[in-house]
Motif scaffolding. Sequence first.
Motif, PDB file in Angstrom:
ATOM      1  N   ARG A  78      35.290  40.803  58.972  1.00 49.09           N
ATOM      2  CA  ARG A  78      35.001  42.027  58.620  1.00 49.09           C
ATOM      3  C   ARG A  78      33.942  42.749  59.332  1.00 49.09           C
ATOM      4  O   ARG A  78      32.729  42.211  59.076  1.00 49.09           O
ATOM      5  N   LEU A  79      34.216  43.739  59.747  1.00 49.48           N
ATOM      6  CA  LEU A  79      33.090  44.633  60.537  1.00 49.48           C
ATOM      7  C   LEU A  79      33.101  45.888  59.899  1.00 49.48           C
ATOM      8  O   LEU A  79      33.972  46.826  59.868  1.00 49.48           O
ATOM      9  N   THR A  80      31.708  46.240  59.662  1.00 47.35           N
ATOM     10  CA  THR A  80      31.413  47.443  58.638  1.00 47.35           C
ATOM     11  C   THR A  80      30.358  48.165  59.644  1.00 47.35           C
ATOM     12  O   THR A  80      29.468  47.940  60.085  1.00 47.35           O
ATOM     13  N   LYS A  81      30.458  49.599  59.488  1.00 47.82           N
ATOM     14  CA  LYS A  81      29.642  50.465  60.268  1.00 47.82           C
ATOM     15  C   LYS A  81      29.420  51.580  59.253  1.00 47.82           C
ATOM     16  O   LYS A  81      30.372  52.426  58.655  1.00 47.82           O
ATOM     17  N   LEU A  82      28.222  51.617  58.589  1.00 47.08           N
ATOM     18  CA  LEU A  82      27.999  52.764  57.769  1.00 47.08           C
ATOM     19  C   LEU A  82      27.903  54.076  58.524  1.00 47.08           C
ATOM     20  O   LEU A  82      27.348  54.081  59.599  1.00 47.08           O
TER      21      LEU A  82
ATOM     22  N   ASP B 146      27.062  45.397  59.565  1.00 49.43           N
ATOM     23  CA  ASP B 146      27.575  44.172  58.710  1.00 49.43           C
ATOM     24  C   ASP B 146      28.683  43.588  59.221  1.00 49.43           C
ATOM     25  O   ASP B 146      29.921  44.367  59.521  1.00 49.43           O
ATOM     26  N   LEU B 147      28.524  42.267  59.555  1.00 49.70           N
ATOM     27  CA  LEU B 147      29.563  41.478  59.856  1.00 49.70           C
ATOM     28  C   LEU B 147      29.758  40.241  59.083  1.00 49.70           C
ATOM     29  O   LEU B 147      28.828  39.704  58.762  1.00 49.70           O
ATOM     30  N   HIS B 148      30.927  40.139  58.754  1.00 52.56           N
ATOM     31  CA  HIS B 148      31.298  38.797  57.804  1.00 52.56           C
ATOM     32  C   HIS B 148      32.387  38.219  57.923  1.00 52.56           C
ATOM     33  O   HIS B 148      33.269  38.849  58.425  1.00 52.56           O
ATOM     34  N   TYR B 149      32.258  36.880  58.212  1.00 53.45           N
ATOM     35  CA  TYR B 149      33.306  36.075  58.266  1.00 53.45           C
ATOM     36  C   TYR B 149      33.799  35.197  57.225  1.00 53.45           C
ATOM     37  O   TYR B 149      32.998  34.681  56.567  1.00 53.45           O
ATOM     38  N   SER B 150      35.061  34.756  56.936  1.00 51.67           N
ATOM     39  CA  SER B 150      35.452  33.933  55.973  1.00 51.67           C
ATOM     40  C   SER B 150      36.621  33.386  56.471  1.00 51.67           C
ATOM     41  O   SER B 150      37.322  33.790  57.374  1.00 51.67           O
ATOM     42  N   ARG B 151      37.113  32.102  55.993  1.00 49.31           N
ATOM     43  CA  ARG B 151      38.241  31.319  56.150  1.00 49.31           C
ATOM     44  C   ARG B 151      38.982  31.602  54.910  1.00 49.31           C
ATOM     45  O   ARG B 151      38.595  30.832  53.794  1.00 49.31           O
ATOM     46  N   VAL B 152      40.358  32.107  54.979  1.00 46.83           N
ATOM     47  CA  VAL B 152      40.842  32.435  53.907  1.00 46.83           C
ATOM     48  C   VAL B 152      42.218  31.883  54.038  1.00 46.83           C
ATOM     49  O   VAL B 152      43.218  32.168  55.035  1.00 46.83           O
ATOM     50  N   HIS B 153      42.589  30.679  53.306  1.00 49.71           N
ATOM     51  CA  HIS B 153      43.789  29.948  53.523  1.00 49.71           C
ATOM     52  C   HIS B 153      43.801  29.221  54.899  1.00 49.71           C
ATOM     53  O   HIS B 153      42.899  28.626  55.391  1.00 49.71           O
TER      54      HIS B 153
END
Length: 136
Positions: free
Chosen positions: A128-132, A115-122
């Motif tokens: 965020r990179l996730t490996k099960l 899973d890869l997730h991008y966000s712009r926070v402030h």
Amino acid sequence: MMMELHATPQEVMRGVEALQEFARAAGVPEKVIFSLALALEECASNVVNHAYQCDAEQTLHVTLQHLGHSFVIELRDRGPAFDPLQTAAPNFEADLEEREIGGLGIALARHYLDDLHYSRVHDENVLRLTKLLPSA
């Protein structure tokens, strides 16, 4: 584990080495460590080279988490807003001379991670990179 890295290739490799030590101490399999290290190197290098233009005064923050069933890498930088997940996948069918430069790092991360997730926070890019992890 949290790290602050300056925007240099040497600092990226320091981060990769710290990830490898942290993951080994947590009992993460070597094959998974390879995937995590590759993803961190590619994604952090993109920040260093593109967001910060190798300005060693700039920093990025890396957080590593071993959550039992998964391993998470979070990268935060204050570069211009940029979602790397929106970049087009490289055309692996095209001849080498015809291929666009770039995009391989995210393609590799997508291949090796779950899973890869991008966000712009402030005013920060957060990737965020996730490996099960395999069951014990």
